[in-house]
Scaffold this motif. Structure first.
Motif, PDB file in Angstrom:
ATOM      1  N   SER A  61       0.670  15.692  -1.390  1.00 23.13           N
ATOM      2  CA  SER A  61       1.932  16.093  -1.999  1.00 23.13           C
ATOM      3  C   SER A  61       1.689  16.831  -3.318  1.00 23.13           C
ATOM      4  CB  SER A  61       2.812  14.873  -2.229  1.00 23.13           C
ATOM      5  OG  SER A  61       4.063  15.258  -2.742  1.00 23.13           O
ATOM      6  N   ALA A  62       0.704  16.375  -4.077  1.00 19.19           N
ATOM      7  CA  ALA A  62       0.358  17.070  -5.319  1.00 19.19           C
ATOM      8  C   ALA A  62      -0.172  18.469  -5.019  1.00 19.19           C
ATOM      9  CB  ALA A  62      -0.664  16.264  -6.109  1.00 19.19           C
ATOM     10  N   VAL A  63      -0.960  18.590  -3.965  1.00 21.92           N
ATOM     11  CA  VAL A  63      -1.463  19.909  -3.561  1.00 21.92           C
ATOM     12  C   VAL A  63      -0.291  20.819  -3.201  1.00 21.92           C
ATOM     13  CG1 VAL A  63      -2.816  21.124  -1.799  1.00 21.92           C
ATOM     14  CG2 VAL A  63      -3.715  19.038  -2.843  1.00 21.92           C
ATOM     15  N   ALA A  64       0.705  20.271  -2.517  1.00 17.81           N
ATOM     16  CA  ALA A  64       1.896  21.055  -2.176  1.00 17.81           C
ATOM     17  C   ALA A  64       2.610  21.526  -3.438  1.00 17.81           C
ATOM     18  CB  ALA A  64       2.838  20.223  -1.312  1.00 17.81           C
TER      19      ALA A  64
ATOM     20  N   ILE B  92       5.703   7.306  -4.316  1.00 17.86           N
ATOM     21  CA  ILE B  92       6.490   7.799  -3.183  1.00 17.86           C
ATOM     22  C   ILE B  92       7.717   8.595  -3.615  1.00 17.86           C
ATOM     23  CG2 ILE B  92       7.970   5.768  -2.904  1.00 17.86           C
ATOM     24  CD1 ILE B  92       7.421   6.103   0.177  1.00 17.86           C
ATOM     25  N   VAL B  93       8.146   8.431  -4.850  1.00 15.73           N
ATOM     26  CA  VAL B  93       9.378   9.073  -5.311  1.00 15.73           C
ATOM     27  C   VAL B  93       9.224  10.597  -5.374  1.00 15.73           C
ATOM     28  CG1 VAL B  93      10.996   9.242  -7.234  1.00 15.73           C
ATOM     29  CG2 VAL B  93      10.071   7.022  -6.573  1.00 15.73           C
ATOM     30  N   ILE B  94       8.135  11.070  -5.950  1.00 16.27           N
ATOM     31  CA  ILE B  94       7.943  12.517  -6.105  1.00 16.27           C
ATOM     32  C   ILE B  94       7.874  13.226  -4.755  1.00 16.27           C
ATOM     33  CG2 ILE B  94       6.332  14.280  -6.962  1.00 16.27           C
ATOM     34  CD1 ILE B  94       5.806  12.404  -9.360  1.00 16.27           C
ATOM     35  N   PRO B  95       7.101  12.732  -3.769  1.00 18.91           N
ATOM     36  CA  PRO B  95       7.101  13.425  -2.477  1.00 18.91           C
ATOM     37  C   PRO B  95       8.468  13.434  -1.792  1.00 18.91           C
ATOM     38  CG  PRO B  95       5.236  11.931  -2.597  1.00 18.91           C
ATOM     39  CD  PRO B  95       6.080  11.686  -3.801  1.00 18.91           C
TER      40      PRO B  95
ATOM     41  N   GLY C 229       1.392   8.730   3.050  1.00 15.93           N
ATOM     42  CA  GLY C 229       0.274   8.181   2.275  1.00 15.93           C
ATOM     43  C   GLY C 229       0.731   7.196   1.226  1.00 15.93           C
ATOM     44  N   ALA C 230       1.824   7.508   0.545  1.00 11.40           N
ATOM     45  CA  ALA C 230       2.335   6.596  -0.488  1.00 11.40           C
ATOM     46  C   ALA C 230       2.838   5.296   0.130  1.00 11.40           C
ATOM     47  CB  ALA C 230       3.452   7.274  -1.275  1.00 11.40           C
ATOM     48  N   ARG C 231       3.483   5.405   1.269  1.00 18.18           N
ATOM     49  CA  ARG C 231       3.957   4.202   1.958  1.00 18.18           C
ATOM     50  C   ARG C 231       2.768   3.337   2.406  1.00 18.18           C
ATOM     51  NH1 ARG C 231       7.346   5.214   7.047  1.00 18.18           N
ATOM     52  NH2 ARG C 231       7.090   7.221   6.101  1.00 18.18           N
ATOM     53  N   ALA C 232       1.742   3.976   2.961  1.00 16.59           N
ATOM     54  CA  ALA C 232       0.554   3.236   3.388  1.00 16.59           C
ATOM     55  C   ALA C 232      -0.183   2.639   2.193  1.00 16.59           C
ATOM     56  CB  ALA C 232      -0.381   4.154   4.172  1.00 16.59           C
ATOM     57  N   LEU C 233      -0.223   3.378   1.083  1.00 12.43           N
ATOM     58  CA  LEU C 233      -0.883   2.873  -0.126  1.00 12.43           C
ATOM     59  C   LEU C 233      -0.173   1.629  -0.635  1.00 12.43           C
ATOM     60  CD1 LEU C 233      -3.123   3.400  -2.224  1.00 12.43           C
ATOM     61  CD2 LEU C 233      -1.487   4.800  -3.478  1.00 12.43           C
ATOM     62  N   ASP C 234       1.149   1.645  -0.639  1.00 13.14           N
ATOM     63  CA  ASP C 234       1.910   0.462  -1.056  1.00 13.14           C
ATOM     64  C   ASP C 234       1.616  -0.727  -0.146  1.00 13.14           C
ATOM     65  OD1 ASP C 234       3.069   1.767  -3.186  1.00 13.14           O
ATOM     66  OD2 ASP C 234       4.966   2.170  -2.155  1.00 13.14           O
ATOM     67  N   LYS C 235       1.590  -0.495   1.153  1.00 17.56           N
ATOM     68  CA  LYS C 235       1.318  -1.576   2.106  1.00 17.56           C
ATOM     69  C   LYS C 235      -0.097  -2.128   1.923  1.00 17.56           C
ATOM     70  CE  LYS C 235       4.472  -0.111   5.767  1.00 17.56           C
ATOM     71  NZ  LYS C 235       4.574   0.435   7.124  1.00 17.56           N
ATOM     72  N   LEU C 236      -1.073  -1.233   1.754  1.00 19.47           N
ATOM     73  CA  LEU C 236      -2.454  -1.690   1.588  1.00 19.47           C
ATOM     74  C   LEU C 236      -2.640  -2.465   0.287  1.00 19.47           C
ATOM     75  CD1 LEU C 236      -4.303   1.517   2.846  1.00 19.47           C
ATOM     76  CD2 LEU C 236      -4.316  -0.735   3.939  1.00 19.47           C
ATOM     77  N   ARG C 237      -2.020  -1.999  -0.772  1.00 18.23           N
ATOM     78  CA  ARG C 237      -2.138  -2.704  -2.061  1.00 18.23           C
ATOM     79  C   ARG C 237      -1.401  -4.029  -2.016  1.00 18.23           C
ATOM     80  NH1 ARG C 237      -1.806   2.272  -6.429  1.00 18.23           N
ATOM     81  NH2 ARG C 237      -3.937   2.994  -6.047  1.00 18.23           N
TER      82      ARG C 237
END
Length: 175
Positions: free
Chosen positions: A27-30, A102-105, A162-170
């Motif tokens: 998302s940052a690359v976008a 997740i908010v920014i994307p 990715g942000a959703r998966a990162l939240d779940k993994l953390r």
């Protein structure tokens, strides 16, 4: 390179925190892609596009002579606003890169989708005033922007996943 392709694929499975961070950074690359396209737009506005802005202002002042005093201010304001938005976008891209969330994307996916819809409407002259053709952007700028926004939308969707998966993994690691 293969890691970036996997990270920016919105359908790739995300199993590790590193993959989730990579997908979120898509998302940052976008956003950085949008910054680069914004710089192209500003360069056009400062060079060949200046004549287009001058013609639009002359047309507006011909219809409303009392607006003639504001014409120069409007042209400079447009350039300043464009530069300001690119700088803000760069800052938001850096925030997304270093502190993925997740908010920014989500916000940028909505903005890009809106931009795609309005850009397609402009490209196909849907619901455009009859004077819009005289002040339209060049074809390469319109279609180039649509192509950039299509790529951005895919990358933002990958960033959301990715942000959703990162939240779940953390969350799973914290328990």
């Amino acid at each position: 390179m293969t890691d970036w392709i996997k990270a920016s694929n919105p359908t790739a499975p995300i199993t590790t925190e590193a993959e989730a961070i990579g997908a979120t950074r898509a998302s940052a690359v976008a956003i950085f892609l949008g910054v680069l396209w914004g710089i192209v737009g500003i360069f056009y506005l400062m060079t060949a596009g200046q004549a287009l802005v001058d013609a639009a202002i002359a047309e507006a002042t011909a219809q409303a002579p009392e607006a003639a005093g504001m014409a120069g201010m409007m042209a400079q304001g447009l350039l300043g606003l464009s530069i300001g938005l690119v700088v803000i976008q760069l800052i938001i891209g850096l925030v997304q890169w270093f502190k993925p969330n997740i908010v920014i994307p989500i916000i940028f996916a909505i903005l890009v989708a809106f931009g795609l819809i309005t850009g397609l409407m402009e490209a196909f002259d849907v619901a455009q005033p009859e004077t819009a053709g005289a002040f339209a952007s060049p074809v390469w700028l319109t279609w180039g922007g649509l192509a950039v926004m299509a790529v951005q939308l895919v990358l933002h969707i990958a960033g959301i996943r990715g942000a959703r998966a990162l939240d779940k993994l953390r969350m799973a690691a914290a328990q």
